[in-house]
Design a protein around this motif. Structure first.
Motif, PDB file in Angstrom:
ATOM      1  N   GLN A  59      11.847 -36.512 -30.635  1.00 20.14           N
ATOM      2  CA  GLN A  59      11.370 -35.629 -31.688  1.00 20.14           C
ATOM      3  C   GLN A  59      12.471 -35.455 -32.711  1.00 20.14           C
ATOM      4  O   GLN A  59      13.656 -35.418 -32.358  1.00 20.14           O
ATOM      5  CB  GLN A  59      10.992 -34.256 -31.122  1.00 20.14           C
ATOM      6  CG  GLN A  59      10.489 -33.257 -32.165  1.00 20.14           C
ATOM      7  CD  GLN A  59      10.272 -31.870 -31.587  1.00 20.14           C
ATOM      8  OE1 GLN A  59      10.443 -31.658 -30.388  1.00 20.14           O
ATOM      9  NE2 GLN A  59       9.892 -30.929 -32.420  1.00 20.14           N
ATOM     10  N   ASP A  65      10.348 -25.806 -36.929  1.00 20.39           N
ATOM     11  CA  ASP A  65       9.980 -26.401 -35.643  1.00 20.39           C
ATOM     12  C   ASP A  65      10.722 -25.696 -34.508  1.00 20.39           C
ATOM     13  O   ASP A  65      11.790 -25.122 -34.708  1.00 20.39           O
ATOM     14  CB  ASP A  65      10.324 -27.892 -35.614  1.00 20.39           C
ATOM     15  CG  ASP A  65       9.444 -28.721 -36.524  1.00 20.39           C
ATOM     16  OD1 ASP A  65       8.331 -28.267 -36.849  1.00 20.39           O
ATOM     17  OD2 ASP A  65       9.871 -29.814 -36.925  1.00 20.39           O
ATOM     18  N   GLN A 118       0.860 -28.548 -30.361  1.00 20.91           N
ATOM     19  CA  GLN A 118       1.881 -29.552 -30.099  1.00 20.91           C
ATOM     20  C   GLN A 118       1.326 -30.689 -29.238  1.00 20.91           C
ATOM     21  O   GLN A 118       1.669 -31.850 -29.448  1.00 20.91           O
ATOM     22  CB  GLN A 118       3.094 -28.916 -29.418  1.00 20.91           C
ATOM     23  CG  GLN A 118       3.881 -28.007 -30.335  1.00 20.91           C
ATOM     24  CD  GLN A 118       5.093 -27.409 -29.655  1.00 20.91           C
ATOM     25  OE1 GLN A 118       5.202 -27.425 -28.432  1.00 20.91           O
ATOM     26  NE2 GLN A 118       6.011 -26.872 -30.433  1.00 20.91           N
TER      27      GLN A 118
END
Length: 200
Positions: A59, A65, A118
């Motif tokens: 990621q 985030d 997510q």
């Protein structure tokens, strides 16, 4: 500064911030989780290393985030977190966060909604990475992320960040975008790709 909208005042009061230099490690795989991190500024990449030392990026987190949400329910981090640029992160301590989630059903629901989103985003990424052709990966990304008129995609980061998202080298992405532009499929702009014709 940005703060994730479901965080309660009690949890926010316990938060601390930390500044990181580019290349500095936030946490290592196997370490005991400290809590949930929010990226306030800069970028943090979550990575694992194979036996040869090659880095696999899981990621690339940008401001807003969150990181290590799964580790709230684990005894150890499952990957490394490294600053890709100068960055600031906000830590919501694990004990305070878990206590609030247990105490407040609305907070727990909001946290669950975030996790569900997510999961959906991860499934989309996996679908994209199962596409063999680089051009078709780009087409898939553009289709999924196009605006309501299906005419453009605003990139959340740089083209190098997009290469990471698509599981491509940045050289392969640049070649692919150049080919698509030459064929009249797209037009590249600053932080944006305009879709001139649909090829899917």
């Amino acid at each position: 500064m940005h703060q994730i909208d479901w965080i309660s005042a009690n949890i926010a009061a316990s938060a601390t911030e930390r500044a990181l230099r580019a290349g500095q490690t936030l946490f290592r795989a196997g370490a005991r989780p400290a809590g949930l991190y929010e990226v306030v500024k800069g970028k943090i990449r979550l990575v694992r290393f194979d036996r040869s030392g090659r880095e696999a990026i899981l990621q690339l987190a940008a401001p807003g985030d969150v990181l290590a949400e799964a580790s709230l329910f684990s005894s150890a981090y499952h990957c490394d977190a490294i600053a890709s640029s100068e960055a600031t992160v906000r830590l919501y301590p694990k004990p305070a966060l878990l206590a609030e989630l247990e105490r407040d059903p609305k907070l727990l629901l909001a946290f669950s909604v975030m996790l569900a989103r997510q999961v959906m985003a991860l499934r989309t990424r996996l679908e994209c990475r199962n596409i063999h052709s680089a051009r078709d990966r780009v087409r898939h990304y553009l289709t999924v992320n196009a605006d309501s008129r299906g005419r453009s995609v605003t990139l959340p980061g740089t083209f190098k960040d997009l290469a990471v998202e698509l599981g491509l080298t940045h050289e392969a992405l640049y070649r692919t975008l150049a080919g698509m532009a030459a064929d009249g499929e797209i037009e590249r702009g600053k932080g944006q790709i305009r879709i001139l014709k649909c090829a899917i």
